[in-house]
Structures are given as C-alpha cells and as structure tokens.
Write a protein that holds these residues in place. Sequence first.
Motif, PDB file in Angstrom:
ATOM      1  N   LYS A 404       0.797  -1.426  -0.472  1.00 24.11           N
ATOM      2  CA  LYS A 404      -0.211  -0.599   0.033  1.00 24.11           C
ATOM      3  C   LYS A 404       0.763   1.483  -0.218  1.00 24.11           C
ATOM      4  O   LYS A 404       0.470   2.628  -0.637  1.00 24.11           O
ATOM      5  N   ARG A 405       1.554   1.214   0.571  1.00 24.86           N
ATOM      6  CA  ARG A 405       2.525   2.823   0.736  1.00 24.86           C
ATOM      7  C   ARG A 405       4.052   2.113   1.049  1.00 24.86           C
ATOM      8  O   ARG A 405       4.502   1.324   1.485  1.00 24.86           O
ATOM      9  N   ILE A 406       5.328   3.831   0.746  1.00 21.50           N
ATOM     10  CA  ILE A 406       5.995   3.783   0.968  1.00 21.50           C
ATOM     11  C   ILE A 406       6.133   4.527   1.524  1.00 21.50           C
ATOM     12  O   ILE A 406       5.982   5.734   2.132  1.00 21.50           O
ATOM     13  N   VAL A 407       7.952   3.806   2.720  1.00 16.38           N
ATOM     14  CA  VAL A 407       8.138   4.859   4.338  1.00 16.38           C
ATOM     15  C   VAL A 407       9.958   4.863   4.201  1.00 16.38           C
ATOM     16  O   VAL A 407      10.308   4.639   3.933  1.00 16.38           O
ATOM     17  N   ALA A 410      15.214  10.427   5.613  1.00 19.73           N
ATOM     18  CA  ALA A 410      16.193  10.912   4.847  1.00 19.73           C
ATOM     19  C   ALA A 410      17.086  12.169   5.927  1.00 19.73           C
ATOM     20  O   ALA A 410      16.628  12.094   6.927  1.00 19.73           O
ATOM     21  N   TYR A 411      18.406  12.944   5.600  1.00 16.56           N
ATOM     22  CA  TYR A 411      19.149  13.310   6.281  1.00 16.56           C
ATOM     23  C   TYR A 411      18.559  14.418   6.686  1.00 16.56           C
ATOM     24  O   TYR A 411      18.657  15.191   7.285  1.00 16.56           O
ATOM     25  N   ASP A 412      17.491  15.019   5.952  1.00 14.51           N
ATOM     26  CA  ASP A 412      16.714  15.955   6.241  1.00 14.51           C
ATOM     27  C   ASP A 412      15.950  15.995   8.203  1.00 14.51           C
ATOM     28  O   ASP A 412      15.168  16.891   7.881  1.00 14.51           O
ATOM     29  N   GLY A 413      15.845  14.365   8.626  1.00 11.75           N
ATOM     30  CA  GLY A 413      15.045  14.496   9.322  1.00 11.75           C
ATOM     31  C   GLY A 413      13.533  14.182   9.399  1.00 11.75           C
ATOM     32  O   GLY A 413      13.395  13.837  10.855  1.00 11.75           O
ATOM     33  N   LYS A 414      13.310  14.109   8.097  1.00 10.74           N
ATOM     34  CA  LYS A 414      12.146  14.279   8.301  1.00 10.74           C
ATOM     35  C   LYS A 414      11.483  12.512   7.606  1.00 10.74           C
ATOM     36  O   LYS A 414      12.127  12.250   6.426  1.00 10.74           O
ATOM     37  N   ILE A 415      10.624  12.210   8.072  1.00  9.60           N
ATOM     38  CA  ILE A 415       9.854  10.285   7.142  1.00  9.60           C
ATOM     39  C   ILE A 415       8.800  11.150   6.726  1.00  9.60           C
ATOM     40  O   ILE A 415       7.820  11.956   6.751  1.00  9.60           O
ATOM     41  N   LYS A 416       8.737  10.242   5.481  1.00 12.84           N
ATOM     42  CA  LYS A 416       7.510  10.323   4.591  1.00 12.84           C
ATOM     43  C   LYS A 416       7.024   9.284   4.003  1.00 12.84           C
ATOM     44  O   LYS A 416       7.668   7.876   4.071  1.00 12.84           O
ATOM     45  N   VAL A 417       5.277   9.140   3.806  1.00 14.17           N
ATOM     46  CA  VAL A 417       4.462   8.427   3.825  1.00 14.17           C
ATOM     47  C   VAL A 417       4.676   8.405   2.650  1.00 14.17           C
ATOM     48  O   VAL A 417       3.294   9.689   2.329  1.00 14.17           O
ATOM     49  N   TRP A 418       3.954   7.452   1.154  1.00 16.28           N
ATOM     50  CA  TRP A 418       4.225   8.085   0.041  1.00 16.28           C
ATOM     51  C   TRP A 418       2.714   6.557  -0.189  1.00 16.28           C
ATOM     52  O   TRP A 418       2.446   5.513   0.765  1.00 16.28           O
ATOM     53  N   ASP A 419       1.735   7.221  -1.183  1.00 16.17           N
ATOM     54  CA  ASP A 419       0.605   6.317  -1.459  1.00 16.17           C
ATOM     55  C   ASP A 419       1.534   4.796  -2.257  1.00 16.17           C
ATOM     56  O   ASP A 419       1.520   5.707  -4.099  1.00 16.17           O
ATOM     57  N   LEU A 420       2.036   4.047  -1.999  1.00 14.44           N
ATOM     58  CA  LEU A 420       1.993   3.770  -3.780  1.00 14.44           C
ATOM     59  C   LEU A 420       1.655   2.947  -4.801  1.00 14.44           C
ATOM     60  O   LEU A 420       1.779   3.182  -5.665  1.00 14.44           O
ATOM     61  N   ALA A 423       1.252   6.140  -6.921  1.00 16.89           N
ATOM     62  CA  ALA A 423       2.439   6.417  -7.629  1.00 16.89           C
ATOM     63  C   ALA A 423       2.390   5.102  -8.871  1.00 16.89           C
ATOM     64  O   ALA A 423       2.923   5.579  -9.954  1.00 16.89           O
ATOM     65  N   LEU A 424       2.347   4.108  -8.309  1.00 22.13           N
ATOM     66  CA  LEU A 424       2.711   3.671 -10.237  1.00 22.13           C
ATOM     67  C   LEU A 424       1.177   3.532 -10.931  1.00 22.13           C
ATOM     68  O   LEU A 424       1.560   2.831 -12.153  1.00 22.13           O
ATOM     69  N   ASP A 425       0.552   4.652 -10.440  1.00 25.15           N
ATOM     70  CA  ASP A 425      -0.630   5.154 -11.904  1.00 25.15           C
ATOM     71  C   ASP A 425      -0.153   5.859 -12.392  1.00 25.15           C
ATOM     72  O   ASP A 425      -0.519   6.842 -12.028  1.00 25.15           O
ATOM     73  N   PRO A 426       0.199   5.621 -13.757  1.00 28.65           N
ATOM     74  CA  PRO A 426       1.001   7.040 -14.171  1.00 28.65           C
ATOM     75  C   PRO A 426      -0.225   8.322 -14.571  1.00 28.65           C
ATOM     76  O   PRO A 426       0.281   9.377 -14.900  1.00 28.65           O
ATOM     77  N   ARG A 427      -1.003   8.324 -14.307  1.00 27.71           N
ATOM     78  CA  ARG A 427      -2.727   9.423 -14.449  1.00 27.71           C
ATOM     79  C   ARG A 427      -2.150   9.979 -13.044  1.00 27.71           C
ATOM     80  O   ARG A 427      -2.396  11.259 -13.067  1.00 27.71           O
ATOM     81  N   LYS A 428      -1.460   9.482 -11.738  1.00 31.52           N
ATOM     82  CA  LYS A 428      -1.732  10.599 -10.598  1.00 31.52           C
ATOM     83  C   LYS A 428      -0.920  11.210 -10.717  1.00 31.52           C
ATOM     84  O   LYS A 428       0.383  11.343 -10.659  1.00 31.52           O
ATOM     85  N   PRO A 429      -1.306  13.054 -10.808  1.00 31.21           N
ATOM     86  CA  PRO A 429      -0.027  13.149 -10.290  1.00 31.21           C
ATOM     87  C   PRO A 429       1.042  13.414  -9.103  1.00 31.21           C
ATOM     88  O   PRO A 429       0.552  13.185  -7.978  1.00 31.21           O
ATOM     89  N   ASP A 430       1.720  14.259  -9.048  1.00 26.30           N
ATOM     90  CA  ASP A 430       2.536  14.498  -8.601  1.00 26.30           C
ATOM     91  C   ASP A 430       1.908  14.550  -6.685  1.00 26.30           C
ATOM     92  O   ASP A 430       2.652  14.231  -5.990  1.00 26.30           O
ATOM     93  N   SER A 431       1.182  15.373  -7.159  1.00 26.11           N
ATOM     94  CA  SER A 431       1.345  16.495  -5.535  1.00 26.11           C
ATOM     95  C   SER A 431      -0.002  15.229  -4.853  1.00 26.11           C
ATOM     96  O   SER A 431      -0.102  15.955  -4.059  1.00 26.11           O
ATOM     97  N   SER A 432      -0.441  14.349  -5.482  1.00 30.04           N
ATOM     98  CA  SER A 432      -1.161  13.441  -4.671  1.00 30.04           C
ATOM     99  C   SER A 432      -0.274  12.260  -4.130  1.00 30.04           C
ATOM    100  O   SER A 432      -1.103  11.193  -3.408  1.00 30.04           O
ATOM    101  N   LEU A 433       1.049  12.130  -4.401  1.00 25.17           N
ATOM    102  CA  LEU A 433       1.970  11.203  -3.761  1.00 25.17           C
ATOM    103  C   LEU A 433       2.010  10.633  -2.133  1.00 25.17           C
ATOM    104  O   LEU A 433       1.786   9.370  -1.753  1.00 25.17           O
ATOM    105  N   CYS A 434       2.515  11.988  -1.992  1.00 24.08           N
ATOM    106  CA  CYS A 434       2.727  12.235  -0.720  1.00 24.08           C
ATOM    107  C   CYS A 434       1.866  12.341   0.543  1.00 24.08           C
ATOM    108  O   CYS A 434       1.116  13.209   0.077  1.00 24.08           O
TER     109      CYS A 434
END
Length: 476
Positions: A404-407, A410-420, A423-434
């Motif tokens: 379901k997700r990517i976690v 990074a060295y910026d001290g942050k953890i990001k949760v992404w919608d996998l 992300a695998l759907d090329p129709r989805k805009p980049d703004s909806s992924l994180c």
Amino acid sequence: MTDFDNVQDEDAKLCPFFQQQKEECYKFFDEWTDPEQTDFIQSCLAKMSHHQHSQINTYLRPMLKRDFISLLPKRGLDHVAETILSYLDVGSLRCAELVCREWYRVITDGMLWKKLIERKVKAYPIFAGLAKRRGWIRYLFKPAPGEQHPNHLFYRRLFPKIVRDIENTERNWRGGRHNLQRINCSSESSRGVYCSQYDDQKIVSGLRDNTIKIWDRNTLECTNVLTGHTGSVLCLQFDDKVIVSGSSDATVRVWNVEGGQPVNTLIHHCEAVLHLRFNNGLMVTCSKDRSIAVWEMVSPSDITLKRVLVGHRAAVNVVDFDEKYIVSASGDRTIKIWNTSDCDFVRTLIGHKRGIACLQYKGNLIVSGSSDNTIRLWDIESGTSLRVLEGHEELVRCIRFDHKRIVSGAYDGKIKVWDLVAALDPRKPDSSLCLQTLSKHTGRVFRLQFDEFQIVSSSHDDTILIWDFLGPDDAS
C-alpha cells in the motif's frame, strides 16, 4: 390456483373426454422409463406455442428451487451445509443469516463468523497484527488446554470492531495521527543509531559506539548489550536464531539471539560492511570496498564464501535479494541486478543523478533512494524507471514499502509516507503521492522499518522512535 391450473380447467370444459384421456395418458406415462418420459414431454413442448411455454415456465420455476441448506441437516449433513456457507464473504454471510431460522442456526452452530475471522488472520497481515495487538488471538483456532472459546455472538460482534480498527488505522496513516514512543540510546560514547530491526518482543539496534543494544518492546528498557565489534555497527538483521551484524571494522559477526553470545566472525571485506541480508541459507553482504559477497549459511557456525560480485565503481551501499535476483546499489549512481542461482550479472539500472543510499526489492518492483534527494520506482525485468518521487530536502537514507505505501527517511530528519498504489499509476499527479511528513527526529534518519500499524525509526539524534497508528482499543 396457478394460470396453468386455470388452463387445465378450461380445457376440461371444452372437451368432455379430457379427464378420461388424461388419466389414460398417465397410465402410459407411468409405465415408461425416465428417458422415455423426458422424450415424450420434450415432444409435447415442441408442439406448443410460446404463450403456453411461458405458462409452463411459471409453473415449473418454483418446483426447480431447493433450499438445500435447510435440507442437508435433515439428512444428517450439517457439516456439508456449514462448509458451503463458510465460503461466503462478509456481506453474503450477513445476508445468509436473514434467510430463515434454519440458515441462521447452521451459521451459529457452525461458528462461521469465528471461521471467517480465522481465515482472514491467516490471509492478511493486518488481521494477524490486530489479533496480536488487541489480544483476541487467544479466542481463535484451537483453545488452550482447560480453556473454552466464547459463543457465536462474541465473534459476530467482534468482526465489526475489527473492521473499525482497520478503517481507523488507515485514516490515522493518511492523517498523520499517531502515538509516539521514544527510546533514548545516548551514552558517553554514543553518537547515533545506525540500524535497527524489531519484532513483537524486542528492538535490536546497532550503534556508532560499536555495540548492539537490545530493547524490550513493552518496557522499552535495554535488556542486553552485545560487544565485540571494534567499529560502528552499520547494519544488522536477525531471525529466531541469530543476529548478524556488519561494522566499519570490516567484519560480519554472528550472535546467538537468545543471550547474545558471539557465534562466528566472518573476515573477508577489506573496508566497512555497509549492508547485509540473509534468508533461506543464503547471505549477501556489501562493502565500501566496492564488492558484494555471497555466503552459504549451513548453520550459524558454518558459513562459507560462495562468490564475490564485482562491477560497481564506488562503495556498494545496499543489497537485497530473493530466490531470483540479487539487487545492489552503489555510490556510482547505478543499481545492478544479478542472478541469485549462479550470481551472473543481468543488467544495470541507470537514472539517479547521484549515489544511491538505499533500496528495497520485492516482486517486480525496486524502490530506491539517493543523495539526489529523490526516490525512484523501477520495474526489475525491463529496467524501466516507473516514477520519481520528490519531496525530501536531503539524501534519502532509508526506504521500505509494502503493498500500500512507501515510507522513506532522509538526512533532512523527516520521514515521508507515500501512496504506492497512486505512485504506480501514471495518471495520478505528483502532488497526490506524499500522504504525510513526520518530523520528530532532530537528526538524520538512518534506518526505518514498518508494518500495518507502526513505523520504528532510528537516527543520528541517538533515539529510536516508535510511531503507532493503531489508536486506542474500541471497547464499545
């Protein structure tokens, strides 16, 4: 009275001899075999009009219906009725309860809601995880000696609570709501937690002060400290028998998971061991010396070098493998694929603009993180870059994914949760992924692991953080 009966009455009025002729036909009909009777009826039907066919169909339809679920128990076949209904999904099982009293009795006596929950616990990690976290695992499968399981209504009421727990957990993931627990790993000589792994009982961490510390999951207290490495512990993995660790002292050490006694020391790499993975009698290690070592693990004390893979032009930072491929990533900006069986080179994946610090490989998918601050998704068979995820402000140091997700951390001290899935759907805009950005670490995030309910992360800030998305128990 049916329309068919009305037609018969009308025919009897029109023909005085109809009843007599009908009785004579019955006598002939009764003397015929089943195939002969069927042939006769088919011949009669062929001579009839469409209107008559419709009337006969109305007459036959209820005769063809059978409530086999209610009939089976009358023939001593309760278990067959239970087995048939046990294949129903949740919605169908709810509807089946409302059909009649006999269906409801079969579902109740067969404990079919209990069996439905047990099937889902076997099939889905989120159900299995909830069973352990909430404690209702003790009410499933075979009861302990001297114990008796609750009645049917307990499981009928439990299932909606499970569904609410799952829905609430997903909302918490997407909304960033969590309970946070912190383990302070600092000591006089400690300056960072480079790696960690957890299970239901413990968290095992590798520290920059050359030690491995084991923490109790319930109390968060340190239960053991393993010493022996003469450099920072950069990577580790454990199973139910051993802990295997790699260090900047260029060695790989094997420890007994019960008690933490040293079992074996592997000396091969000539520089820091940056990452390792082991499974099913095979271990792969990689090093700052640009090489990858493939080891055969017969037992904790019997580990032999099988093959050395060379081809990267800089430090090999991470490896992963399954029964088909070994995947490696390097500071040379490339990912290389090797056959697991014979260790032959397959292909190189090129796309990152700077060195690659982390990756995970599963199925046909590779997800990698780089010092170009991006995450890339790759198809391992074609070597195609499927998507680039942007958002981290510094080097992406650690990454994991499930269905379901990517976690990422990074060295910026942050953890990001992404919608996998998105992300695998090329129709989805980049703004909806994180989906979320978690910012509780005060230093670089070195390593993370997650499951359906939580993230466990370790950092240069000398802490291990446990981010719990499950929420309080719904006791209502």
